[in-house]
Design an enzyme around this catalytic site. Sequence first.
Site: not given
Length: 376
Positions: A182, A237, A47-48, A294-297, A333
């Site tokens: 998403r 980016r 879950g973000a 999960g990297a963005g979170d 995550d």
Amino acid sequence: MSGPAAGTAVAATTTDVVCLGESMVTFLPSQPGRLADVPSFGRGIGGAESNVACALAAAGHRAAWVGRVGADGFGDHLVETIASYGVDTSAVRRDPFRPTGIYFRTATDRGTDTHEVAYYRAGSAASAMSPANVPYEELFAGRILHLSGITAALSDDCLALLRELTAARPGRPLVSFDVNHRPHLWRGGDASVLLELARRADLVFVGEDEAEEAWGIAGAEAIRAAVPEPSVLVVKRGSAGATVFASGLRPGPRSSNAGGAECGGAEDAAADGTGPDTVTHVPALLVDVVAAVGAGDAFAAGFLSATLRGLPVRDRVRHGHLMAAAVLTVPGDLTEPPARDHADRLVALGDDAWGTLRLGPGWTAADRASEEVRTP
């Protein structure tokens, strides 16, 4: 309750960041391959927003997660697991009529054609969140309220809730918004609403790829032109790094919380929203990726952590990259972030050393920065 009372204000905060959104039980494959061929799965959580809360708590901040889960065993597992990271889950609501969402995924990178995800979240407890049933006092109790575009896609009620929470009003904490587009959640829907929500936030995270896919806007400068209102806009980016546009940025004073983490007030967490943009570009790290989920979170958590500490923009982005690298080098995550002093040493590296830093599995356990530095 149909919404926060007019003029709602918080006299004193006991929480650094409050995160609102859906968390689900995720089933991770025991081996690579198609979902049809995977013989068994291990249970985790995903879950973000709860990922951000867990990462922040593990990094020493006071974080809370607000969500809605079913009155079932999966809901028990989610709440207990998230709380085990040190996250305050006291404001989570249980729904006796709707289930906790679950999903299954393959082991491959989300960005590849072979990646599969099977969601079972339609009609979930979280999709029933609305302006009428969330605890506003708890949501507005932190210095920062972190939201994401995933919630907006769950239902009309959830979209109405995000519009309510991003509306300008006295006492609103600094609103952090991760676009988190998403595509599968917007089939038949209009993802342009994510642009509306981003423009109502104070601090926005968006990837160049998702801005082009959701809004048809390409390039960091064009994204800033389309989203001029937020005091801080972070354009991710990919392997090229991140570019931050900040208007009227000021570091602000620091104060110490009970746990020893340095935190400025919400008014110092981003910028004052006046004056021309300061543009900062920070290259990404070289990472031996195990799994990209999960990297963005984690990046958002690292950036928010450094923001709460009043660090310069470059250092905020570098902390985001490091937190992301911690997750990229494990299968799931979530993972233990690098120790703060360890991360601070890496963030302080010169540009040349930063550009040649390469991180692989196990790097967060190193006691000294030199132990995990490997030349390409």
